[in-house]
Design a protein around this motif. Structure first.
Motif, mmCIF file in Angstrom:
data_model
loop_
_atom_site.group_PDB
_atom_site.id
_atom_site.type_symbol
_atom_site.label_atom_id
_atom_site.label_comp_id
_atom_site.label_asym_id
_atom_site.label_seq_id
_atom_site.Cartn_x
_atom_site.Cartn_y
_atom_site.Cartn_z
ATOM 1 N N VAL A 208 0.839 -1.204 0.000
ATOM 2 C CA VAL A 208 0.000 0.000 0.000
ATOM 3 C C VAL A 208 0.870 1.249 0.000
ATOM 4 N N LEU A 209 1.897 1.273 0.854
ATOM 5 C CA LEU A 209 2.768 2.448 0.924
ATOM 6 C C LEU A 209 3.467 2.712 -0.400
ATOM 7 N N ARG A 210 3.914 1.674 -1.065
ATOM 8 C CA ARG A 210 4.594 1.846 -2.354
ATOM 9 C C ARG A 210 3.615 2.261 -3.449
ATOM 10 N N MET A 211 2.473 1.604 -3.480
ATOM 11 C CA MET A 211 1.505 1.885 -4.537
ATOM 12 C C MET A 211 0.831 3.243 -4.346
ATOM 13 N N ALA A 212 0.725 3.712 -3.129
ATOM 14 C CA ALA A 212 0.116 5.018 -2.869
ATOM 15 C C ALA A 212 0.932 6.148 -3.479
ATOM 16 N N GLN A 213 2.186 5.886 -3.790
ATOM 17 C CA GLN A 213 3.046 6.895 -4.400
ATOM 18 C C GLN A 213 2.833 7.018 -5.909
ATOM 19 N N VAL A 214 2.115 6.062 -6.490
ATOM 20 C CA VAL A 214 1.845 6.085 -7.928
ATOM 21 C C VAL A 214 0.821 7.184 -8.209
ATOM 22 N N GLN B 267 -6.498 4.726 -5.413
ATOM 23 C CA GLN B 267 -7.135 3.543 -4.834
ATOM 24 C C GLN B 267 -6.394 3.075 -3.588
ATOM 25 N N PHE B 268 -5.093 3.213 -3.592
ATOM 26 C CA PHE B 268 -4.303 2.768 -2.442
ATOM 27 C C PHE B 268 -4.249 3.824 -1.345
ATOM 28 N N VAL C 251 -1.886 0.153 6.681
ATOM 29 C CA VAL C 251 -0.803 1.090 7.005
ATOM 30 C C VAL C 251 -0.843 1.454 8.489
ATOM 31 N N GLU C 252 -2.022 1.647 9.042
ATOM 32 C CA GLU C 252 -2.134 1.967 10.469
ATOM 33 C C GLU C 252 -1.572 0.853 11.332
ATOM 34 N N ASP C 253 -1.825 -0.401 10.957
ATOM 35 C CA ASP C 253 -1.265 -1.539 11.699
ATOM 36 C C ASP C 253 0.254 -1.506 11.674
ATOM 37 N N LEU C 254 0.813 -1.231 10.508
ATOM 38 C CA LEU C 254 2.268 -1.147 10.389
ATOM 39 C C LEU C 254 2.801 0.021 11.206
ATOM 40 N N ARG C 255 2.161 1.156 11.136
ATOM 41 C CA ARG C 255 2.612 2.341 11.884
ATOM 42 C C ARG C 255 2.601 2.084 13.397
ATOM 43 N N ARG C 256 1.574 1.380 13.882
ATOM 44 C CA ARG C 256 1.533 1.052 15.318
ATOM 45 C C ARG C 256 2.690 0.132 15.705
#
Length: 89
Positions: free
Chosen positions: A50-56, A63-64, A74-79
Motif C-alpha cells: 500500500v505504501l509503495r503503490m500510494a506513491q503512484v 485507490q491505495f 498502514v495503520e497496523d504497520l505504523r503502530r
C-alpha cells in the motif's frame, strides 16, 4: 515468520535513514524483530505494498490512498513501528 530477505531489506532501509553505524544496525535489527512479533508477515507485506503503490500518481495510486482496507493496513504497520521505536531506539 518473516523471510531473511524481508528482514535485511528493512534493516538496510532503516540504516539509510538512521546512519550506517554498528549502533543503528543493532537498533534496526531490533526494530524489525519487534515489528515481526506484532504484525504477521502477510499484513506487513500488505502495508508495504500500500505504501509503495500510494506513491503512484493518478487513479491507481488514489485507490491505495483512499480505501479503508489500505488505510487500516498502514495503520497496523505504523503502530508496530511506533512500538519498535519505543523499545529499540
Amino acid at each position: 515468520d518473516y523471510p531473511t530477505t524481508a528482514r535485511v531489506d528493512y534493516v538496510f532501509g532503516c540504516m539509510k535513514a538512521n546512519g550506517e553505524t554498528q549502533h543503528s544496525l543493532e537498533q534496526c535489527s531490533c526494530s524489525i524483530d519487534i515489528i515481526a512479533s506484532i504484525l504477521p508477515y502477510d499484513r506487513y507485506i500488505a502495508a508495504e505494498t500500500v505504501l509503495r503503490m500510494a506513491q503512484v500518481p493518478g487513479n491507481l495510486g488514489t485507490q491505495f490512498r483512499s480505501t479503508g482496507i489500505a488505510k487500516a493496513a498502514v495503520e497496523d504497520l505504523r503502530r508496530a513501528q511506533a512500538e519498535a521505536e519505543v523499545r529499540c531506539f
